[in-house]
Scaffold this active site. Sequence first.
Site: not given
Ligand code: NAP
Length: 525
Positions: A184, A246, A265, A302, A392
């Site tokens: 995705k 996640g 993760e 992370c 975090e």
């Molecule tokens: P995210 O909002 O969790 O999105 C990651 C991926 O998952 C995107 O492709 C998103 O696509 C999809 N997704 C998110 N929620 C979903 C749901 N409910 N159903 C289906 N698909 C879903 O993370 P991000 O945009 O990469 O970063 C935002 C936040 O993630 C940061 O502010 C940080 O807190 C955290 N982060 C943590 C780490 C780590 O390693 N711990 C790394 C990067 C980011 P869509 O939005 O298009 O659905």
Amino acid sequence: MKITGEMLIGASAVRGADATLRAFDPARNIDLEPAFGGGGAAEVARACELAEAAFDDYRHAPLETRAQFLEAIADNIIALGDTLIERAMAESALPKARLEGERARTVGQLRLFASLVREGRWLAATLDSAQPDRKPLPRSDLRLQKIPVGPVAVFGASNFPLAFSVAGGDTASAFAAGCPVVVKSHPAHLGTSELVGRAVQKAVADSGLPEGVFSLVVGEGNAIGEALVAHPAIQSVGFTGSRRGGLALVDIAAKRPTPIPVFAEMSSVNPVFALPSALEARGDKLAVAYIDSVTLGVGQFCTNPGLVIALDGPDLDDFIDLAATAIMKKDTQTMLTSQIAGAYASGIKERDESGARNIATGVKGKAASGALPVLYRVNAEEFLATPQLSGEIFGPTSVIVICRDEDEMISVARHLEGQLTATLLMEKGDIELARRLLPVLERKAGRILANGFPTGVEVSYAMVHGGPFPATSDSRATSVGAMAIERFLRPVCYQDLPAALLPQALADDNPLSLWRLRDGELGPN
Ligand code: NAP
């Protein structure tokens, strides 16, 4: 290579008609060309059906073919040249040198998995010979190997557009295990994803593999990701991102008629225990290195050290002063996306209201959606009573927790949630305190470091990038390093199968020259 804005479904390029998406340049604050056609459940279903159809042929292809396929992806990524780096820079605001380093890491991990595939230890080939004369009951001939679980869904991370995205660690380890992959595309780097996707698609074709080994879907909002995890062909999920995202995928996976594992993760504050002799001996250097680590890549790692825990006293006072001076020299930098910048700003606002004391902030720079580095301090007692301080905040901020004595430091360690890393800054004189902390930290973190900072994750055989919840959804796994392959394998035991039906890895004459555990003895037997 030209970016067209299409999805890659097997060997085809398909323009989605459900939505129009645009990549965005956060540094220049402008949309990027071209527009992407977003798909939906129909494209997900097609990609998953192709993946399912490809699975048996792919997993039975010679291991050498699989290894060469991984190497071909690496070569094709390098062949994209500056086109890839320039697009990734525009979509992420990350500097060129950082992205070139990330590309090297991405091809390095593909090549690591290629050599792992050839070596074959991951098959865990194990043979227990029959004991027909055993009393009171004879023993059957038992042979075990690991096989791939089936098609895997991968969700790339916003903060690693190459190394944790379309052909990143999750995809490389799933391919190495023998699993087709449906990715995705991350909305923050759609063009980078397409370029890398085309490199993978070409490698599939050039390697003579079935087209369904790889697909890349694009869509607006959560719906496409939800449909992907829910699709019955998908057997496992690799995810890096927010805790909320996640957990949403874990929930969908658990509610399927056939539940599947999700290796997510998510969230870690990576505590650093700055022990007294270390602060006394080299607190000045540690303070500068700490702030460099907190602000590296705008804190968007992370493994960012979001907490320092230390004992009250003059050496800690000096460390805090020097860290404050160091952070005041750091300026605002553009974050990966405006959503991440917004989440950082609201996290900082909450922290300001939480009782933690703002020690120092960075200086305002020119960045459009920039993040201002902020350093806080708090007493251990307040820290233990304030849940917000343990969570975090993704960005360049950190909290120094001041403990009265060693017992209080141990209480803080026990209070922490699961972590990707825990660090001990120590000298010889700290060994007894470190010995008390270690058993607590082993229960909290996937990687324990001494005298370093946790940003920077080596891709190697012994690396663990995982940890108890909320660092990940499954603490038994790692998403970086050779052991990542284990997430996408399962063991099968063959009891009394005739030689003609046995897999090659378990044949008597060991035609693959594997190291095997044969009647309790490990060797090339
Ligand atoms: P995210 O909002 O969790 O999105 C990651 C991926 O998952 C995107 O492709 C998103 O696509 C999809 N997704 C998110 N929620 C979903 C749901 N409910 N159903 C289906 N698909 C879903 O993370 P991000 O945009 O990469 O970063 C935002 C936040 O993630 C940061 O502010 C940080 O807190 C955290 N982060 C943590 C780490 C780590 O390693 N711990 C790394 C990067 C980011 P869509 O939005 O298009 O659905």
